[in-house]
Structure formats: C-alpha cells, structure tokens
Design a protein around this motif. Structure first.
Motif, PDB file in Angstrom:
ATOM      1  N   TYR A 100     -24.400  35.591  -7.611  1.00 28.53           N
ATOM      2  CA  TYR A 100     -24.863  34.645  -6.606  1.00 28.53           C
ATOM      3  C   TYR A 100     -24.079  33.328  -6.665  1.00 28.53           C
ATOM      4  CZ  TYR A 100     -27.918  33.633 -10.599  1.00 28.53           C
ATOM      5  OH  TYR A 100     -28.407  33.391 -11.858  1.00 28.53           O
ATOM      6  N   HIS A 101     -23.501  33.001  -7.821  1.00 28.90           N
ATOM      7  CA  HIS A 101     -22.623  31.832  -7.892  1.00 28.90           C
ATOM      8  C   HIS A 101     -21.345  32.092  -7.091  1.00 28.90           C
ATOM      9  CE1 HIS A 101     -24.769  30.864 -11.854  1.00 28.90           C
ATOM     10  NE2 HIS A 101     -25.174  29.979 -10.963  1.00 28.90           N
ATOM     11  N   LYS A 102     -20.817  33.303  -7.215  1.00 34.95           N
ATOM     12  CA  LYS A 102     -19.614  33.670  -6.466  1.00 34.95           C
ATOM     13  C   LYS A 102     -19.901  33.651  -4.962  1.00 34.95           C
ATOM     14  CE  LYS A 102     -17.833  36.615 -10.153  1.00 34.95           C
ATOM     15  NZ  LYS A 102     -17.525  37.981 -10.564  1.00 34.95           N
ATOM     16  N   LEU A 103     -21.051  34.216  -4.571  1.00 31.55           N
ATOM     17  CA  LEU A 103     -21.438  34.234  -3.160  1.00 31.55           C
ATOM     18  C   LEU A 103     -21.584  32.812  -2.625  1.00 31.55           C
ATOM     19  CD1 LEU A 103     -22.306  35.845  -0.660  1.00 31.55           C
ATOM     20  CD2 LEU A 103     -24.640  35.778  -1.545  1.00 31.55           C
ATOM     21  N   LEU A 104     -22.220  31.949  -3.382  1.00 35.16           N
ATOM     22  CA  LEU A 104     -22.386  30.555  -2.969  1.00 35.16           C
ATOM     23  C   LEU A 104     -21.030  29.882  -2.805  1.00 35.16           C
ATOM     24  CD1 LEU A 104     -24.300  28.193  -2.404  1.00 35.16           C
ATOM     25  CD2 LEU A 104     -24.260  27.691  -4.848  1.00 35.16           C
ATOM     26  N   PHE A 105     -20.105  30.142  -3.716  1.00 38.18           N
ATOM     27  CA  PHE A 105     -18.761  29.571  -3.633  1.00 38.18           C
ATOM     28  C   PHE A 105     -18.069  30.017  -2.349  1.00 38.18           C
ATOM     29  CE2 PHE A 105     -14.180  29.887  -4.579  1.00 38.18           C
ATOM     30  CZ  PHE A 105     -13.919  28.554  -4.828  1.00 38.18           C
ATOM     31  N   VAL A 106     -18.150  31.305  -2.027  1.00 35.77           N
ATOM     32  CA  VAL A 106     -17.515  31.828  -0.812  1.00 35.77           C
ATOM     33  C   VAL A 106     -18.147  31.200   0.430  1.00 35.77           C
ATOM     34  CG1 VAL A 106     -17.214  33.928   0.578  1.00 35.77           C
ATOM     35  CG2 VAL A 106     -16.755  33.982  -1.877  1.00 35.77           C
ATOM     36  N   ILE A 107     -19.461  31.077   0.437  1.00 37.04           N
ATOM     37  CA  ILE A 107     -20.156  30.475   1.588  1.00 37.04           C
ATOM     38  C   ILE A 107     -19.731  29.021   1.770  1.00 37.04           C
ATOM     39  CG2 ILE A 107     -22.431  29.734   2.433  1.00 37.04           C
ATOM     40  CD1 ILE A 107     -23.541  32.366   1.242  1.00 37.04           C
ATOM     41  N   VAL A 108     -19.610  28.289   0.692  1.00 29.90           N
ATOM     42  CA  VAL A 108     -19.190  26.886   0.774  1.00 29.90           C
ATOM     43  C   VAL A 108     -17.762  26.790   1.315  1.00 29.90           C
ATOM     44  CG1 VAL A 108     -18.613  24.853  -0.622  1.00 29.90           C
ATOM     45  CG2 VAL A 108     -20.778  26.029  -0.989  1.00 29.90           C
ATOM     46  N   ILE A 109     -16.870  27.648   0.862  1.00 34.80           N
ATOM     47  CA  ILE A 109     -15.487  27.637   1.344  1.00 34.80           C
ATOM     48  C   ILE A 109     -15.449  27.952   2.841  1.00 34.80           C
ATOM     49  CG2 ILE A 109     -13.232  28.800   1.193  1.00 34.80           C
ATOM     50  CD1 ILE A 109     -13.823  26.855  -1.110  1.00 34.80           C
ATOM     51  N   ILE A 110     -16.192  28.961   3.266  1.00 34.15           N
ATOM     52  CA  ILE A 110     -16.239  29.310   4.692  1.00 34.15           C
ATOM     53  C   ILE A 110     -16.789  28.150   5.516  1.00 34.15           C
ATOM     54  CG2 ILE A 110     -17.389  30.820   6.387  1.00 34.15           C
ATOM     55  CD1 ILE A 110     -17.113  33.088   4.299  1.00 34.15           C
ATOM     56  N   ALA A 111     -17.828  27.487   5.013  1.00 33.06           N
ATOM     57  CA  ALA A 111     -18.416  26.349   5.727  1.00 33.06           C
ATOM     58  C   ALA A 111     -17.407  25.212   5.864  1.00 33.06           C
ATOM     59  CB  ALA A 111     -19.670  25.873   5.000  1.00 33.06           C
ATOM     60  N   ILE A 112     -16.633  24.960   4.822  1.00 30.68           N
ATOM     61  CA  ILE A 112     -15.626  23.890   4.874  1.00 30.68           C
ATOM     62  C   ILE A 112     -14.540  24.230   5.891  1.00 30.68           C
ATOM     63  CG2 ILE A 112     -13.780  22.771   3.545  1.00 30.68           C
ATOM     64  CD1 ILE A 112     -15.676  22.894   1.110  1.00 30.68           C
ATOM     65  N   VAL A 113     -14.072  25.482   5.883  1.00 27.97           N
ATOM     66  CA  VAL A 113     -13.045  25.897   6.845  1.00 27.97           C
ATOM     67  C   VAL A 113     -13.569  25.780   8.273  1.00 27.97           C
ATOM     68  CG1 VAL A 113     -11.735  27.908   7.668  1.00 27.97           C
ATOM     69  CG2 VAL A 113     -11.790  27.369   5.223  1.00 27.97           C
ATOM     70  N   LEU A 114     -14.802  26.229   8.525  1.00 31.41           N
ATOM     71  CA  LEU A 114     -15.386  26.114   9.870  1.00 31.41           C
ATOM     72  C   LEU A 114     -15.543  24.658  10.288  1.00 31.41           C
ATOM     73  CD1 LEU A 114     -18.089  28.945   9.812  1.00 31.41           C
ATOM     74  CD2 LEU A 114     -15.936  28.907  11.082  1.00 31.41           C
ATOM     75  N   LEU A 115     -15.932  23.811   9.364  1.00 31.17           N
ATOM     76  CA  LEU A 115     -16.074  22.381   9.668  1.00 31.17           C
ATOM     77  C   LEU A 115     -14.724  21.783  10.041  1.00 31.17           C
ATOM     78  CD1 LEU A 115     -17.920  19.875   9.714  1.00 31.17           C
ATOM     79  CD2 LEU A 115     -17.327  19.521   7.322  1.00 31.17           C
ATOM     80  N   LEU A 116     -13.688  22.122   9.293  1.00 28.55           N
ATOM     81  CA  LEU A 116     -12.351  21.606   9.609  1.00 28.55           C
ATOM     82  C   LEU A 116     -11.864  22.114  10.963  1.00 28.55           C
ATOM     83  CD1 LEU A 116     -10.603  21.850   6.118  1.00 28.55           C
ATOM     84  CD2 LEU A 116     -11.335  19.777   7.314  1.00 28.55           C
ATOM     85  N   LEU A 117     -12.110  23.380  11.275  1.00 32.00           N
ATOM     86  CA  LEU A 117     -11.718  23.920  12.578  1.00 32.00           C
ATOM     87  C   LEU A 117     -12.481  23.245  13.714  1.00 32.00           C
ATOM     88  CD1 LEU A 117     -11.383  27.732  11.807  1.00 32.00           C
ATOM     89  CD2 LEU A 117      -9.544  26.114  12.291  1.00 32.00           C
ATOM     90  N   THR A 118     -13.756  22.987  13.507  1.00 26.44           N
ATOM     91  CA  THR A 118     -14.565  22.310  14.518  1.00 26.44           C
ATOM     92  C   THR A 118     -14.060  20.891  14.760  1.00 26.44           C
ATOM     93  OG1 THR A 118     -16.486  23.609  13.833  1.00 26.44           O
ATOM     94  CG2 THR A 118     -16.926  21.619  15.119  1.00 26.44           C
ATOM     95  N   ILE A 119     -13.770  20.183  13.693  1.00 30.23           N
ATOM     96  CA  ILE A 119     -13.267  18.811  13.826  1.00 30.23           C
ATOM     97  C   ILE A 119     -11.907  18.817  14.519  1.00 30.23           C
ATOM     98  CG2 ILE A 119     -12.405  16.819  12.527  1.00 30.23           C
ATOM     99  CD1 ILE A 119     -14.625  17.411  10.466  1.00 30.23           C
ATOM    100  N   THR A 120     -11.030  19.739  14.130  1.00 25.57           N
ATOM    101  CA  THR A 120      -9.707  19.837  14.760  1.00 25.57           C
ATOM    102  C   THR A 120      -9.850  20.174  16.246  1.00 25.57           C
ATOM    103  OG1 THR A 120      -8.791  20.600  12.664  1.00 25.57           O
ATOM    104  CG2 THR A 120      -7.468  20.992  14.634  1.00 25.57           C
ATOM    105  N   GLY A 121     -10.738  21.111  16.573  1.00 20.47           N
ATOM    106  CA  GLY A 121     -10.968  21.471  17.974  1.00 20.47           C
ATOM    107  C   GLY A 121     -11.499  20.303  18.783  1.00 20.47           C
TER     108      GLY A 121
END
Length: 145
Positions: A100-121
């Motif tokens: 679940y630590h690994k899953l949380l890490f992956v979710i956080v990375i995906i959230a950061i990438v989506l946030l950056l894409l949203t801001i760039t868009g």
C-alpha cells in the motif's frame, strides 16, 4: 569468567566514565540478571559468555548515557579488535515497504503529473490566442514592411 569477575571488570570500566548512580544501577542490574539465570539452571560462566565482554557492555552504557545527556549519538555496534581496541561498525536498518506504500507513491506521482498537465493546459488556453495574434501581427509586418 564468574559473576564476581564480570561485575568487577564492568565496574572498573564504568567508573569515571558515567555517574556513580549509573555504575550502581548497572552493577545491580547485571547482579540480578546473573541470579535470575542461575535460578534457571545456567552456570555463571555460561551467563557471562552469553552476555559478552564487560568492557564492550561498558562502552555501550557510556554511549547511552552520553545520548541521554544530549551529546550527539550515532547508533553504532562495537566489536573488539585483537589488540583490545573497539571499532565501530556501521549498522543498517532495513525497512520493509508494504504494497500500500507503493500504491500510494504511484497515486501521488500520477496526481502530480495530472496537476502539471492541467496547469500547462490552462496556461496554453490563455496564451494561445495572444501568441496567435502576435504571430499574425509579425507576419503582416514582414509582408508589408
């Protein structure tokens, strides 16, 4: 080594290095430990062998007392060299990473990438018309002037 020899050597190694109370507390502790182990059927020499060298135990006690007094303390394991000196060894602590630590890490990375894409868009949606107007103005300027 019997109990008396062990306690005497431990006391000699501790005196002058730690408080008198700490010497008394540790001698009392190991005295009681010997008695408990003897009641379980072990000989004094077996108990002393299981505990280890009094000089090494004293070094650990001194380090622990320094730590409790606010002196910088780095957890170390000491081994006695052939010449009687003590050498610290590095001790590694293994931490098991749960799924679940690994899953949380992956979710956080995906959230950061989506946030950056949203801001760039969002930035591009506001900047694109301005860039397009500037580009047209530049082309008109080059064609007519």
């Amino acid at each position: 080594m019997n109990k008396q020899q062990f306690l005497k050597e431990l006391q000699e190694c501790l005196e002058g290095e730690v408080s008198r109370q700490a010497v008394y507390d540790n001698i009392t502790y190991y005295d009681q430990y010997f008695e408990e182990q003897k009641a379980m059927g072990k000989s004094e020499s077996q108990i002393a062998e299981e505990i280890g060298k009094p000089s090494l135990i004293a070094k650990t006690i001194v380090d622990a007392e320094d730590a409790s007094e606010g002196v910088y303390y780095d957890e170390q394991v000491y081994t006695e060299e052939d010449d009687g000196s003590f050498e610290p060894e590095t001790e590694f602590h293994m931490v098991e990473i749960k799924w679940y630590h690994k899953l949380l890490f992956v979710i956080v990375i995906i959230a950061i990438v989506l946030l950056l894409l949203t801001i760039t868009g969002a930035i591009l949606s506001f900047a694109a018309p301005i860039i397009l107007i500037l580009l047209i103005a530049y082309l008109i300027k080059r064609l007519f002037f």
